[in-house]
Enzyme design. Structure first.
Site, PDB file in Angstrom:
ATOM      1  N   CYS B 161      -9.287   1.961   2.248  1.00  0.00           N
ATOM      2  CA  CYS B 161      -9.598   0.619   1.746  1.00  0.00           C
ATOM      3  C   CYS B 161     -10.193  -0.299   2.802  1.00  0.00           C
ATOM      4  O   CYS B 161     -10.432  -1.467   2.532  1.00  0.00           O
ATOM      5  CB  CYS B 161      -8.347   0.013   1.132  1.00  0.00           C
ATOM      6  SG  CYS B 161      -7.699   1.084  -0.165  1.00  0.00           S
ATOM      7  N   HIS B 294      -6.491  -9.163   3.076  1.00  0.00           N
ATOM      8  CA  HIS B 294      -6.541  -7.927   2.294  1.00  0.00           C
ATOM      9  C   HIS B 294      -5.800  -8.180   0.977  1.00  0.00           C
ATOM     10  O   HIS B 294      -6.299  -7.846  -0.079  1.00  0.00           O
ATOM     11  CB  HIS B 294      -5.913  -6.791   3.095  1.00  0.00           C
ATOM     12  CG  HIS B 294      -6.108  -5.441   2.487  1.00  0.00           C
ATOM     13  ND1 HIS B 294      -7.353  -4.960   2.163  1.00  0.00           N
ATOM     14  CD2 HIS B 294      -5.224  -4.482   2.121  1.00  0.00           C
ATOM     15  CE1 HIS B 294      -7.232  -3.743   1.627  1.00  0.00           C
ATOM     16  NE2 HIS B 294      -5.950  -3.436   1.590  1.00  0.00           N
ATOM     17  N   HIS B 331      -8.864  -4.744  -6.700  1.00  0.00           N
ATOM     18  CA  HIS B 331      -8.985  -4.048  -5.416  1.00  0.00           C
ATOM     19  C   HIS B 331     -10.110  -3.023  -5.572  1.00  0.00           C
ATOM     20  O   HIS B 331      -9.956  -2.017  -6.248  1.00  0.00           O
ATOM     21  CB  HIS B 331      -7.667  -3.377  -5.043  1.00  0.00           C
ATOM     22  CG  HIS B 331      -7.668  -2.833  -3.641  1.00  0.00           C
ATOM     23  ND1 HIS B 331      -8.796  -2.800  -2.859  1.00  0.00           N
ATOM     24  CD2 HIS B 331      -6.662  -2.319  -2.884  1.00  0.00           C
ATOM     25  CE1 HIS B 331      -8.505  -2.272  -1.682  1.00  0.00           C
ATOM     26  NE2 HIS B 331      -7.223  -1.971  -1.661  1.00  0.00           N
TER      27      HIS B 331
END
Lengths: 87, 726
Positions: B161, B294, B331
């Site tokens: 990620c 994040h 996400h």
């Protein structure tokens, strides 16, 4: 299924599902804790084991805090399975 | 000290669930809108959530070039849309050479899943299996490059990620090293069942729209999209009169080496990297006005990140605005770092704050969360944080276009030496000067090796064969270099990933539904699994990435490792590739005249001064390493003439490369073809490199040229004895 056979099947599930290479059923104590110190298992293993128990024994394991009690030891898992099947 | 140049951002493009342009995405994000819908790409019954930030109305057939629609994935289409928007905004001449680096995790996994679902149950016939190899991670870069036409240097990176953010840092490295004058850098990921099912099985998916940083947060909501930024050195951007939207001022890449799925709870490594990113940008916490976190919405990430921000930013943490865009676009995994970088740049440029939607009761009230939409605030500089599976972290720093010039730290990389090497193949693991036995022996028994026997059983217990081969070889190279794993980086080349294991996971999903999808298996099936496992097993805390470029993935890994050394010359970096036997890959690619095998190699690259300072004895010097598309004669002539004791090491080469070699000064040099001895696999180039290093270390030659080629790309690596002048 008698208790000894059930516990043996649980141990095989633990060994296979958690990829515990080089360990055998004899390395797992029926009453010893599985997580933390014991076999060095973590919460990802707990998720895997919960899935595997449902897949292999047809018994759901509750999520979150109640899972801790179920996963306390092989004995506790066996008791959970027997209880669920009896209920 | 002159310091380094600033990296100017002259264009950006975003496609997300909130819109098909950066402007639309940004405006709707500022207004607090969410882009979540029930996913209609696949069946979500039995999963923890059916919601995601899906890009609606994405017409792949209309975006793909004529006649190629069936081969283009959603990811390819998303990447091209964002790339075009960024390049149009940059108003750069379309014919000038361009570098292209994209981060991603899924590639065309959605299309692979559709192909697999269409196959009859049971065993897979080779002709059917071919379709399963049509969408590896690297194809988006290949397709976008072909459409743009001006791309001369490219890479596909995966660090889970944080992939999109890592791509931006690599782009900056290419500019600073002078390799490229302009780079298009970004990230892309399309939704697919593998990630949807995997995060659901991990219990990391919120049944409701995600609520980053809230006390009641219960997981992430997935999304898809792409983000691209055009990067140029400030001087060249100004020279051509380009509008500068903002600056990419600093970066820090590294790994936690803690756990494959859980972040390290104290946030210690993340905090260090935030501080490193500030230092790289020449900034202090007092200069920062905003952090695009994040902020996935998982219990563990957000707790760790809040601690890391507080620790790194100190008293300023209560003043600096913080928000997560994931509650609105989801996400987007490998795209997240790039999309959120673009949003951060726009937020600074417009002085418009991006809110954290769904945040009602902050779990870390000491942070200054942006909660209300449509707020304005002057922002001088911002950080964007990305943390991925396996502890792969990246932190980027951005500044306003009118930010004052100051002296920026300019790490100077000296010449590069190879301080360790290892090769893997039919003889097992060979290290240091012994790695070249794969060149020397004539025949090898078809030994049935189990790479897992080379590793500690407990620490490698979840590894598949691919990870086992790779980690054992990387460990061999690391030990041969005797370098500490702390701070050391790793770049792994991987052509297809763990295809058969992924297919087994998906087949079980199709047969039995998501209920029995294995949570422990999923983290072993992502594109960055190999680099993540190596980081964890070996304790590597530098940047650990996977790159993908078909059968030159290992050579590309060396290129990317050199770019990492450019950014941080103080740390060593492992680079290489190992391909393990894979039933599906073998069924599709094994039919040709070449015998298929498994293996590969790793080398440890280090700045010479740093290696000598720690008392290391280099095995060889990496004199040059580069890739070319066409112009093979010019490339070969750049190498100069061979010495008396030179050796040419090759893998199977196409006729046009053979012809160029025959015309070059290297035509009469003794030559060894690695695969004639040990068969072919996609990491054979990495075997060749390790063998070349070992031949030099064993004083079998003074100069070794490694020539490899695949899909029109030619790689040339020239290695010399350590005492050879560069």
């Amino acid at each position: 299924m008698d208790q000894t056979e059930l516990k043996s099947q649980i141990k095989r599930a633990i060994l296979e599902e958690l990829d515990l290479r080089g360990k055998s059923e004899a390395d797992i104590d029926d009453s010893a804790p599985l997580f933390g110190a014991g076999l060095g298992l973590d919460s990802l293993d707990a998720l895997q084991l919960a899935m595997a128990i449902e897949e292999r024994f047809g018994v759901a394991v509750p999520e979150g805090e109640p899972a801790r009690a179920v996963f306390a030891s092989v004995n506790a898992i066996a008791a959970h399975i027997e209880q669920a099947k009896a209920g | 000290m002159l310091g380094r140049e600033r990296i100017a951002i002259t264009g950006l493009g975003v496609v997300s669930a909130l819109g098909s342009s950066s402007e639309q995405t940004f405006q709707r994000a500022c207004a607090g809108e969410r882009g979540f819908v029930p996913v209609d790409l696949f069946d979500t019954s039995g999963l923890r959530s059916s919601l995601a930030g899906q890009v609606l109305g994405l017409d792949v057939a209309a975006i793909a070039p004529r006649g190629e629609a069936a081969d283009w994935s959603r990811s390819d289409a998303l990447a091209l849309l964002a790339a075009r928007e960024a390049l149009t905004a940059a108003r750069a001449p379309a014919t000038e050479p361009l570098g292209l680096v994209l981060g991603g995790t899924t590639g065309g996994m959605y299309e692979t899943e559709r192909a697999l679902a269409a196959l009859p149950a049971g065993s897979i016939e080779p002709r059917d299996a071919r379709r399963l190899l049509d969408f590896p991670l690297s194809v988006s870069v290949e397709r976008v490059a072909r459409v743009l036409g001006s791309v001369v240097h490219s890479a596909t990176v995966c660090s889970a990620c944080s992939s999109g953010a890592v791509a931006l840092a690599l782009g900056a490295s290419w500019l600073l090293s002078g390799r490229m004058g302009r780079v298009l850098a970004g990230g892309v990921d399309g939704l697919c069942q593998l990630t949807f099912t995997g995060f659901s099985a991990l219990g990391a998916m919120d049944a409701e729209p995600c609520r980053p940083f809230d006390v009641s947060r219960a997981g992430l909501t997935l999304g898809e999209g792409a983000g691209c930024l055009v990067l140029e050195l400030e001087s060249s951007a100004r020279q051509r009169g380009a509008e500068i939207i903002g600056f990419l001022s600093g970066w820090a890449l590294g790994s936690e080496a803690h756990h494959i799925t859980h972040p390290e709870p104290s946030g210690a490594r993340a905090s260090t990297l935030i501080t490193d990113a500030l230092r790289s940008a020449g900034l202090a916490p007092s200069d920062i006005d905003y952090v695009n976190a994040h902020g996935t919405g998982t219990v563990q990430n957000d707790a760790m990140e809040a601690l890391a921000l507080q620790r790194a930013l100190g008293p300023d943490a209560s003043r600096i605005w913080v928000s997560s865009s994931k509650a609105q676009i989801g996400h987007t995994l490998g795209a997240a770092g790039a999309i959120e970088a673009a949003l951060s740049v726009l937020s600074i440029q417009r002085g418009a704050l991006l809110p954290t939607v769904g945040l009602v009761e902050p779990a870390a009230p000491s942070l200054r969360h942006v909660r209300a939409p449509n707020q304005k605030s002057a922002l001088r500089a911002a950080l964007s944080c990305s943390f991925g599976f396996g502890g792969a972290c990246a932190v980027l720093a951005f500044e306003a276009p009118d930010a004052e010039k100051r002296v920026l730290p300019a790490p100077q990389r000296g010449s590069v030496v190879v301080s360790g090497a290892a090769s893997y193949g039919p003889l097992g693991l060979l290290t240091g000067a012994a790695s070249a036995r794969y060149l020397e022996a004539d025949t090898f028994a078809e030994a049935e090796l189990d790479p897992l026997t080379l590793l500690d059983a407990e620490r490698s217990r979840r590894f598949g064969r691919a990870s086992a081969c790779l980690v054992a070889t990387a460990e061999g190279a690391l030990q041969s270099a005797a370098v500490t794993p702390a701070g050391t980086g790793l770049v792994v080349g991987s052509a297809f990933g763990d295809v058969t294991r992924s297919v087994q996971f998906l087949q079980k999903l199709f047969d039995r539904g998501p209920k029995f999808a294995s949570p422990a298996e999923f983290p072993q099936l992502v594109a960055s699994t190999g680099s993540g496992n190596a980081s964890l097993y070996l304790g590597l805390t530098g940047p650990c990435l996977t790159v993908s470029e078909f059968a030159t993935s290992g050579e590309n890994a060396v290129s990317v490792a050199l770019a990492l050394l450019e950014l941080d010359p103080a740390s060593a970096c492992l680079a290489g590739a190992v391909e393990a036997r894979d039933a599906i890959v073998a069924a599709v690619l094994g039919g040709g005249p070449r015998r298929r095998s498994e293996g590969g190699g790793f080398v440890v690259l280090e700045d010479e001064g740093v290696a000598r300072a720690r008392g290391a004895t280099p095995l060889a010097r990496l004199l040059t390493h580069f890739a070319l598309r066409g112009e093979f004669d010019a490339g070969l002539s750049r190498l100069g003439a061979p010495l008396a004791e030179s050796l040419l090491i090759t893998t199977p080469l196409p006729v046009e490369v053979e012809a160029a070699l025959a015309r070059s000064a290297w035509s009469g040099v003794p030559r060894r073809d690695v695969s004639s001895k040990i068969g072919f696999h996609e990491a054979i180039g990495a075997t060749a490199l390790a063998c070349a290093v070992a031949q030099i270390a064993a004083e079998k030659c003074r100069l070794a040229l490694v020539v490899t080629s695949d899909r029109g790309l030619l790689y040339l690596s020239l290695l010399g004895a350590p005492e050879e002048a560069s």
